[in-house]
Design an enzyme around this catalytic site. Structure first.
Site, PDB file in Angstrom:
ATOM      1  N   PRO A 149     -77.886 -48.560  42.527  1.00  0.00           N
ATOM      2  CG  PRO A 149     -79.522 -50.162  42.918  1.00  0.00           C
ATOM      3  CD  PRO A 149     -79.297 -48.677  42.875  1.00  0.00           C
ATOM      4  CG  ASP A 150     -73.221 -51.789  38.262  1.00  0.00           C
ATOM      5  OD1 ASP A 150     -73.873 -52.692  37.683  1.00  0.00           O
ATOM      6  OD2 ASP A 150     -72.253 -51.213  37.752  1.00  0.00           O
ATOM      7  CB  ILE A 151     -78.840 -54.361  38.522  1.00  0.00           C
ATOM      8  CG1 ILE A 151     -79.601 -53.103  38.970  1.00  0.00           C
ATOM      9  CG2 ILE A 151     -79.656 -55.608  38.813  1.00  0.00           C
ATOM     10  CD1 ILE A 151     -80.822 -52.783  38.139  1.00  0.00           C
ATOM     11  CE  LYS A 178     -70.913 -52.227  34.660  1.00  0.00           C
ATOM     12  NZ  LYS A 178     -72.069 -51.521  35.185  1.00  0.00           N
ATOM     13  CG  PHE A 216     -76.344 -55.192  26.287  1.00  0.00           C
ATOM     14  CD1 PHE A 216     -76.729 -56.391  26.864  1.00  0.00           C
ATOM     15  CD2 PHE A 216     -76.556 -55.003  24.923  1.00  0.00           C
ATOM     16  CE1 PHE A 216     -77.320 -57.391  26.103  1.00  0.00           C
ATOM     17  CE2 PHE A 216     -77.150 -55.994  24.157  1.00  0.00           C
ATOM     18  CZ  PHE A 216     -77.525 -57.186  24.738  1.00  0.00           C
ATOM     19  CG  ASP A 266     -74.721 -44.532  35.382  1.00  0.00           C
ATOM     20  OD1 ASP A 266     -74.782 -45.775  35.500  1.00  0.00           O
ATOM     21  OD2 ASP A 266     -74.271 -43.962  34.370  1.00  0.00           O
ATOM     22  CG  ASN A 303     -82.099 -44.311  29.262  1.00  0.00           C
ATOM     23  OD1 ASN A 303     -82.626 -45.029  28.417  1.00  0.00           O
ATOM     24  ND2 ASN A 303     -81.845 -44.732  30.496  1.00  0.00           N
TER      25      ASN A 303
HETATM   26  O1  C5P Z   1     -71.731 -49.091  33.711  1.00  0.00           O
HETATM   27  P1  C5P Z   1     -72.637 -49.095  32.520  1.00  0.00           P
HETATM   28  O2  C5P Z   1     -73.959 -48.417  32.788  1.00  0.00           O
HETATM   29  O3  C5P Z   1     -72.025 -48.611  31.262  1.00  0.00           O
HETATM   30  O4  C5P Z   1     -72.907 -50.632  32.283  1.00  0.00           O
HETATM   31  C1  C5P Z   1     -73.841 -51.103  31.380  1.00  0.00           C
HETATM   32  C2  C5P Z   1     -74.294 -52.476  31.771  1.00  0.00           C
HETATM   33  O5  C5P Z   1     -74.530 -52.545  33.174  1.00  0.00           O
HETATM   34  C3  C5P Z   1     -75.603 -52.834  31.124  1.00  0.00           C
HETATM   35  O6  C5P Z   1     -75.621 -54.235  30.968  1.00  0.00           O
HETATM   36  C4  C5P Z   1     -76.611 -52.380  32.157  1.00  0.00           C
HETATM   37  O7  C5P Z   1     -77.827 -53.102  32.035  1.00  0.00           O
HETATM   38  C5  C5P Z   1     -75.910 -52.708  33.448  1.00  0.00           C
HETATM   39  N1  C5P Z   1     -76.219 -51.791  34.547  1.00  0.00           N
HETATM   40  C6  C5P Z   1     -76.914 -52.241  35.636  1.00  0.00           C
HETATM   41  N2  C5P Z   1     -77.168 -51.404  36.687  1.00  0.00           N
HETATM   42  C7  C5P Z   1     -76.724 -50.125  36.669  1.00  0.00           C
HETATM   43  C8  C5P Z   1     -76.012 -49.646  35.554  1.00  0.00           C
HETATM   44  C9  C5P Z   1     -75.781 -50.501  34.506  1.00  0.00           C
HETATM   45  O8  C5P Z   1     -77.338 -53.400  35.650  1.00  0.00           O
HETATM   46  N3  C5P Z   1     -76.976 -49.328  37.687  1.00  0.00           N
END
Ligand code: C5P
Length: 404
Positions: A304-306, A342, A324, A277, A209
């Site tokens: 994974p959503d970190i 979150k 963010f 994502d 991106n």
């Molecule tokens: O869900 P979204 O991508 O919009 O969320 C953005 C926030 O979540 C940012 O702080 C991004 O660094 C974090 N994030 C993450 N892991 C992911 C997707 C987003 O830590 N897989």
């Protein structure tokens, strides 16, 4: 980071003088002013024109320059700065400083100043190792002069050893340590994720991106400036890495998650990375070839959503978890919902529509979402957004509003 700070930069002679130009650019990028001084030998390596063009100020060269003297005497010049930096500092200039000589503009300024002085030596190995230079170093250290470098390595003269001018990012880190004395985050460990992630399709292709990592780097710099121990976990970003932070370079979202988990525990975690994502589940370990059988079909898997994982930890969760939210419409509404989904403490929301120029640009316009509500900040540089956010982080981690 050093908004309004004035640095008197004395550029001595040396093949590494070009690094002083980069230094000027970096200091100004951080909001600092540079008043440049070129020694006679310095002029042999960098031109007064390039120095003054980068500094945005006239370069001072002569002790007996009547115009300069009428506008600002050398005594005033030496004292109007918050910090005097000498880079490169030659053996000759250091000898003059150690002896208290004042026979040209640079040595006179150095003798007349009552401002802290940081020097970045650069010279041939034998000159550095000579007992006379070593005596001068001891004297200067005794006088309270700070040093950065020199580094060891191959020299332009073909020899190897100590004598190379420190790199601009090392000099910047030393300047930050000198200028930022309000070390209100000392002892706090803070993780910052930054940049894009690259999700491989095959060994040479990937999905990415447009994130530059500029906001993440600015945040890490602002945290370092207040004394925090920063672990900066970055995808392949184009912005310069923050000086003084522990940098962990990763590629994919899954690598980033592993690095974050390894960096815990921490007092705070800021997730500024633009994490993909999805990853390509069908990624090949060989380069995909064109085929008569048609186009390749990429099958995706969820990353994974970190942020969510760390925000929802039951054991060892950082006291402050910040995410963010980059959106292109209904920014605040989405961000409020995202904070709850979150489970993080704050969300920094911004509009990254192409016409805003924010993604990859140097400015940002954000709304901070906390439990207390939404607070919109005016458009400002990413460095100022970082300073403002970090000041709030310091308030929370120190449990007081009085320390800044
Ligand atoms: O869900 P979204 O991508 O919009 O969320 C953005 C926030 O979540 C940012 O702080 C991004 O660094 C974090 N994030 C993450 N892991 C992911 C997707 C987003 O830590 N897989």
């Amino acid at each position: 980071m050093f908004q309004g700070k004035r640095i008197l930069l004395i550029i001595g002679g040396g093949i590494a003088g070009y690094k002083a130009l980069e230094l000027i650019r970096r200091i100004r990028e951080q909001g600092g002013h540079v008043t440049p001084v070129l020694t006679q030998s310095g002029e042999k390596f960098v031109t007064p024109l390039s120095v003054s063009a980068l500094a945005g100020e006239a370069v001072h060269r002569d002790l007996f320059d009547l115009t300069t003297e009428a506008e600002m005497g050398h005594i005033q010049l030496s004292r109007s700065a918050d910090l005097v930096v000498v880079a490169p500092a030659t053996a000759d200039l250091m000898a003059k400083m150690a002896q208290g000589m004042a026979n040209d503009l640079a040595s006179t300024l150095l003798l007349a100043t009552d401002t802290p002085v940081l020097i970045a030596p650069s010279m041939n190995v034998r000159m550095w190792e000579h007992p006379a230079t070593q005596r001068n170093i001891a004297t200067l250290k005794g006088d309270g002069i700070s040093f950065v470098g020199p580094n060891e390595g191959h020299m332009a003269c073909g020899e190897f050893g100590p004598g190379r001018l420190a790199e601009p990012d090392e000099i910047m880190a030393a300047i930050i340590r000198q200028l930022c004395t309000r070390q209100v985050l000392t002892g706090k460990r803070i993780i910052v994720t930054s940049g894009p992630t690259h999700e491989p399709i095959d060994p040479v292709r990937y999905i990415a991106n447009r994130s530059s990592g500029a906001q993440g780097s600015a945040l890490a710099r602002a945290l370092v400036a207040l004394g925090a121990e920063v672990v900066f976990i970055t995808g392949p970003a184009t912005a310069a890495y923050p000086e003084g932070a522990q940098v962990v370079q990763v590629e994919s979202a899954r690598d980033m998650q592993t690095a974050v988990m390894q960096a815990l525990p921490a007092d705070a975690a800021i997730f500024a990375a633009a994490v993909a994502d999805w990853h390509v589940r069908s990624a090949s370990d060989r380069k995909l070839k064109k085929s008569k059988d048609g186009l390749p079909v990429l099958e995706f898997g969820e990353n994974p959503d970190i942020l969510r994982g760390v925000a929802q930890m039951t054991d060892g969760r950082p006291a402050l978890v910040i995410g963010f939210a980059a959106e292109t419409n209904d920014v605040v509404d989405y961000a409020i919902a995202k904070r709850l989904r979150k489970g993080c403490d704050w969300i920094v929301a911004n509009d990254v529509s192409p016409n805003t120029g924010i993604m990859g640009g140097s400015e940002n316009e954000v709304t901070l979402i906390t439990e207390a509500g939404a607070e919109s900040w005016p458009r400002m540089s990413k460095a100022e957004v970082a300073d403002t956010l970090v000041a709030k982080i310091a308030h929370v981690l120190n449990g007081t509003k009085d320390e800044l």
